[in-house]
Write a protein that holds these residues in place. Structure first.
Motif, PDB file in Angstrom:
ATOM      1  N   ARG A 197      53.185  93.751  35.767  1.00  7.75           N
ATOM      2  CA  ARG A 197      52.762  92.813  36.804  1.00  7.75           C
ATOM      3  C   ARG A 197      52.221  91.512  36.228  1.00  7.75           C
ATOM      4  O   ARG A 197      51.576  90.737  36.925  1.00  7.75           O
ATOM      5  CB  ARG A 197      51.709  93.469  37.701  1.00  7.75           C
ATOM      6  N   SER A 198      52.440  91.286  34.926  1.00 10.68           N
ATOM      7  CA  SER A 198      51.855  90.110  34.284  1.00 10.68           C
ATOM      8  C   SER A 198      52.580  88.820  34.636  1.00 10.68           C
ATOM      9  O   SER A 198      52.005  87.747  34.561  1.00 10.68           O
ATOM     10  CB  SER A 198      51.864  90.278  32.764  1.00 10.68           C
ATOM     11  N   GLY A 199      53.852  88.919  34.978  1.00  7.84           N
ATOM     12  CA  GLY A 199      54.631  87.726  35.256  1.00  7.84           C
ATOM     13  C   GLY A 199      54.841  86.867  34.019  1.00  7.84           C
ATOM     14  O   GLY A 199      55.129  85.680  34.107  1.00  7.84           O
ATOM     15  N   GLY A 200      54.645  87.478  32.844  1.00  5.22           N
ATOM     16  CA  GLY A 200      54.849  86.749  31.593  1.00  5.22           C
ATOM     17  C   GLY A 200      53.723  85.808  31.230  1.00  5.22           C
ATOM     18  O   GLY A 200      53.827  85.024  30.306  1.00  5.22           O
ATOM     19  N   GLN A 201      52.611  85.859  31.981  1.00  6.22           N
ATOM     20  CA  GLN A 201      51.495  84.954  31.719  1.00  6.22           C
ATOM     21  C   GLN A 201      50.294  85.728  31.223  1.00  6.22           C
ATOM     22  O   GLN A 201      49.938  86.769  31.755  1.00  6.22           O
ATOM     23  CB  GLN A 201      51.120  84.192  32.996  1.00  6.22           C
ATOM     24  N   GLU A 202      49.669  85.196  30.186  1.00 10.25           N
ATOM     25  CA  GLU A 202      48.440  85.772  29.660  1.00 10.25           C
ATOM     26  C   GLU A 202      47.447  84.651  29.444  1.00 10.25           C
ATOM     27  O   GLU A 202      47.739  83.667  28.771  1.00 10.25           O
ATOM     28  CB  GLU A 202      48.695  86.524  28.345  1.00 10.25           C
ATOM     29  N   THR A 203      46.259  84.775  30.039  1.00 10.15           N
ATOM     30  CA  THR A 203      45.266  83.717  29.951  1.00 10.15           C
ATOM     31  C   THR A 203      44.741  83.581  28.531  1.00 10.15           C
ATOM     32  O   THR A 203      44.582  82.494  28.009  1.00 10.15           O
ATOM     33  CB  THR A 203      44.102  84.007  30.917  1.00 10.15           C
ATOM     34  N   TRP A 204      44.460  84.721  27.912  1.00  4.92           N
ATOM     35  CA  TRP A 204      43.941  84.727  26.550  1.00  4.92           C
ATOM     36  C   TRP A 204      44.692  85.774  25.739  1.00  4.92           C
ATOM     37  O   TRP A 204      45.059  86.834  26.255  1.00  4.92           O
ATOM     38  CB  TRP A 204      42.448  85.043  26.517  1.00  4.92           C
ATOM     39  N   GLN A 205      44.863  85.491  24.460  1.00 10.91           N
ATOM     40  CA  GLN A 205      45.484  86.470  23.579  1.00 10.91           C
ATOM     41  C   GLN A 205      44.594  87.713  23.514  1.00 10.91           C
ATOM     42  O   GLN A 205      43.378  87.624  23.531  1.00 10.91           O
ATOM     43  CB  GLN A 205      45.648  85.875  22.171  1.00 10.91           C
ATOM     44  N   LEU A 206      45.200  88.868  23.439  1.00 11.83           N
ATOM     45  CA  LEU A 206      44.513  90.160  23.329  1.00 11.83           C
ATOM     46  C   LEU A 206      43.738  90.525  24.593  1.00 11.83           C
ATOM     47  O   LEU A 206      42.819  91.322  24.540  1.00 11.83           O
ATOM     48  CB  LEU A 206      43.555  90.161  22.121  1.00 11.83           C
ATOM     49  N   SER A 207      44.116  89.941  25.734  1.00  4.53           N
ATOM     50  CA  SER A 207      43.389  90.264  26.964  1.00  4.53           C
ATOM     51  C   SER A 207      44.185  91.167  27.898  1.00  4.53           C
ATOM     52  O   SER A 207      43.771  91.412  29.020  1.00  4.53           O
ATOM     53  CB  SER A 207      43.011  88.972  27.707  1.00  4.53           C
ATOM     54  N   ARG A 208      45.328  91.684  27.452  1.00  2.00           N
ATOM     55  CA  ARG A 208      46.158  92.462  28.378  1.00  2.00           C
ATOM     56  C   ARG A 208      45.696  93.907  28.513  1.00  2.00           C
ATOM     57  O   ARG A 208      46.058  94.579  29.472  1.00  2.00           O
ATOM     58  CB  ARG A 208      47.621  92.425  27.961  1.00  2.00           C
ATOM     59  N   PHE A 209      44.895  94.409  27.569  1.00  2.00           N
ATOM     60  CA  PHE A 209      44.462  95.803  27.649  1.00  2.00           C
ATOM     61  C   PHE A 209      43.561  96.019  28.864  1.00  2.00           C
ATOM     62  O   PHE A 209      42.741  95.168  29.204  1.00  2.00           O
ATOM     63  CB  PHE A 209      43.702  96.208  26.383  1.00  2.00           C
ATOM     64  N   TYR A 210      43.724  97.147  29.508  1.00  2.57           N
ATOM     65  CA  TYR A 210      42.845  97.525  30.617  1.00  2.57           C
ATOM     66  C   TYR A 210      42.688  99.041  30.604  1.00  2.57           C
ATOM     67  O   TYR A 210      43.611  99.778  30.242  1.00  2.57           O
ATOM     68  CB  TYR A 210      43.408  97.058  31.961  1.00  2.57           C
ATOM     69  N   PRO A 211      41.526  99.542  30.975  1.00  2.00           N
ATOM     70  CA  PRO A 211      41.338 100.988  31.002  1.00  2.00           C
ATOM     71  C   PRO A 211      42.094 101.639  32.153  1.00  2.00           C
ATOM     72  O   PRO A 211      42.321 101.020  33.195  1.00  2.00           O
ATOM     73  CB  PRO A 211      39.815 101.148  31.176  1.00  2.00           C
ATOM     74  N   ILE A 212      42.460 102.888  31.958  1.00  2.00           N
ATOM     75  CA  ILE A 212      43.240 103.640  32.948  1.00  2.00           C
ATOM     76  C   ILE A 212      42.591 103.640  34.330  1.00  2.00           C
ATOM     77  O   ILE A 212      43.271 103.573  35.354  1.00  2.00           O
ATOM     78  CB  ILE A 212      43.421 105.103  32.469  1.00  2.00           C
ATOM     79  N   ILE A 213      41.267 103.691  34.375  1.00  2.00           N
ATOM     80  CA  ILE A 213      40.619 103.845  35.683  1.00  2.00           C
ATOM     81  C   ILE A 213      40.858 102.650  36.586  1.00  2.00           C
ATOM     82  O   ILE A 213      40.737 102.768  37.805  1.00  2.00           O
ATOM     83  CB  ILE A 213      39.105 104.134  35.571  1.00  2.00           C
ATOM     84  N   GLU A 214      41.211 101.490  36.026  1.00  2.00           N
ATOM     85  CA  GLU A 214      41.494 100.337  36.877  1.00  2.00           C
ATOM     86  C   GLU A 214      42.651 100.651  37.824  1.00  2.00           C
ATOM     87  O   GLU A 214      42.589 100.388  39.028  1.00  2.00           O
ATOM     88  CB  GLU A 214      41.820  99.105  36.036  1.00  2.00           C
ATOM     89  N   GLU A 215      43.697 101.236  37.288  1.00  2.00           N
ATOM     90  CA  GLU A 215      44.858 101.590  38.106  1.00  2.00           C
ATOM     91  C   GLU A 215      44.522 102.727  39.069  1.00  2.00           C
ATOM     92  O   GLU A 215      44.935 102.722  40.229  1.00  2.00           O
ATOM     93  CB  GLU A 215      46.021 101.988  37.206  1.00  2.00           C
ATOM     94  N   LEU A 216      43.742 103.703  38.578  1.00  2.00           N
ATOM     95  CA  LEU A 216      43.406 104.855  39.416  1.00  2.00           C
ATOM     96  C   LEU A 216      42.561 104.441  40.620  1.00  2.00           C
ATOM     97  O   LEU A 216      42.801 104.889  41.746  1.00  2.00           O
ATOM     98  CB  LEU A 216      42.657 105.910  38.593  1.00  2.00           C
ATOM     99  N   VAL A 217      41.559 103.591  40.394  1.00  2.00           N
ATOM    100  CA  VAL A 217      40.675 103.177  41.489  1.00  2.00           C
ATOM    101  C   VAL A 217      41.432 102.312  42.486  1.00  2.00           C
ATOM    102  O   VAL A 217      41.218 102.414  43.695  1.00  2.00           O
ATOM    103  CB  VAL A 217      39.439 102.438  40.935  1.00  2.00           C
TER     104      VAL A 217
END
Length: 448
Positions: free
Chosen positions: A290-310
């Protein structure tokens, strides 16, 4: 019984115990007969990467890279009588407006915003301009800005805090450079997203000379969480030798491999989501990009699993097969429930995919999306918020998971509250993994 069975039983038994208590309480006069919130109970094995991966928010980096005791930070301040610098203890807590604004920002964003704040203050202060010599003297370094502010007669508590955070951010950025954390962080996230594999780890361990013992250990722990089968027999020992890590560190890596969901290893052959290293460029994530090829900052794409679960829980889309529900709420037209529910989940089988790093926001005086910010700016009438979502993680939560719950409070318009047996920074989690031992258990040992 197997270890997997016991891991599954912990959240299951806890959920059952809570539900039994709720059933008893319903006999109390005026006690709500319908549940007023939703509770999601998870085990730490739901996401083993989040506790050890390098998180790049200001808050996480402070607690990860600086030798802090809880929220206490010790720094040196210039002596008012002209003597040697004095040591001062400060608390990085919500009473500090700068901390409140920047704690969930990416370290690069936090550094830029701090530099802008200092530059703005200097530009408005004639004394500082005179001391600098000329407004056209070129770029002012962050260190020069800090010294100039400290030399001003109207050096106030507000500027004291600003100078403090400039010092902290400067120290963090220096550690990032000295330890080569950008290269390591890129590899960690590439592993988590399926863009790197075994050969990349071997190359890093063989060529990187500045990586610390702890950072190499964390890298192997991430590898073990994703590819536990690669640590069977002599394979793991050879990796530890390549990393020049002592045998005592092997315990932490082995425990990560043992706690990894068994099904992940099975996917490594014949599955559409193959984990084979020779196919590491092929996505094995089960989530949509769902990024659309855009990243605001380098190394910021990681997210914990619970984000998707919640998010799924908030929409009423959480799988009841993977996350059984103690009661059976009927869905509304909005996908939420008339009666909130108690969910429990033993294991999640999702890996990560690219995602928009929405938490790296444009500069501003407030993050605008953390729960404290949302609630501070909201009306005092909390009925405007939907039913609360409680998430409880057995085995310790991380700062990234706390940040996610803050963010989702604004996104879902429902207060998301995180609970856990502890809040662990990477060093604490590593210690726990080293102390974890396997021993015989019976069902009666799980007293809840």
């Amino acid at each position: 019984m197997t270890m997997t069975t016991f891991r599954d039983l912990i959240p299951t038994k806890l959920a059952a115990g809570i539900w039994n208590c709720l059933v008893k309480y319903k006999s109390i006069p005026n006690f709500p007969q319908k549940e007023t919130c939703e509770l999601l109970i998870l085990d730490r094995s739901i996401d083993q990467i989040a506790p050890v991966i390098h998180e790049w928010t200001y808050d996480a980096m402070c607690h990860d890279l600086l030798n802090m005791e809880g929220n206490k930070y010790v720094h040196e301040v210039p002596s008012k009588i002209g003597g040697p610098p004095e040591k001062k203890e400060v608390l990085l807590e919500e009473h500090d407006p700068i901390w409140l604004e920047l704690r969930h920002a990416h370290i690069a964003d936090a550094s830029e915003r701090l530099h802008e704040k200092m530059t703005t203050f200097i530009s408005k202060n004639k004394a500082a301009q005179l001391q600098h010599g000329s407004r056209d003297g070129g770029e002012i370094s962050t260190r020069e800005l800090q010294k100039m502010v400290q030399a001003l007669p109207q050096y106030s508590e507000q500027i004291d805090k600003l100078s403090l955070h400039v010092e902290i951010a400067g120290k963090i950025n220096r550690i990032i450079r000295e330890q080569g954390l950008r290269e390591l962080g890129q590899l960690e996230q590439d592993l988590a997203f399926g863009d790197a594999g075994m050969k990349d780890v071997i190359k890093f361990l063989s060529t990187n000379e500045v990586a610390s013992r702890e950072n190499k250990l964390r890298l192997l722990m991430i590898l073990a969480a994703i590819y536990p089968e690669k640590f069977e027999g002599e394979k793991g020992l050879n990796l530890m030798k390549l990393a020049r890590l002592p045998l005592e560190d092997m315990t932490a890596v082995n425990n990560m491999a043992l706690l990894a969901p068994p099904s992940e290893a099975k996917k490594s052959s014949g599955s559409a989501f193959s984990l084979k290293f020779d196919m590491h460029k092929k996505k094995h994530a089960t989530r949509k990009d769902r990024s659309g090829g855009q990243e605001t900052w380098q190394l910021s794409r990681f997210y914990p699993i619970i984000e998707e679960l919640v998010e799924k829980l908030g929409k009423g889309e959480l799988s009841k097969d993977d996350y059984p529900c103690m009661n059976d709420p009927s869905p509304t037209s909005h996908g939420t429930s008339h009666t909130a529910s108690v969910h429990e989940a033993p294991v999640a089988h999702s890996m990560r995919s690219r995602r928009t790093p929405t938490w790296a926001r444009p500069r501003g005086s407030d993050d605008g999306y953390s729960s404290d910010s949302v609630l501070r700016h909201a009306s005092s009438d909390f009925k405007k918020f939907g039913k609360r979502i409680f998430v409880f993680i057995v085995g310790g939560a991380t700062r990234s998971e706390l940040r996610v719950c803050h963010k989702l409070t604004g996104k879902l318009n429902r207060e998301v509250i995180l609970g856990s047996t502890s809040l662990d920074d990477p060093p604490q989690f590593i210690t726990k993994m080293k102390l974890l031992t396997a021993h015989e258990l019976s069902l009666d040992d799980l007293q809840i």
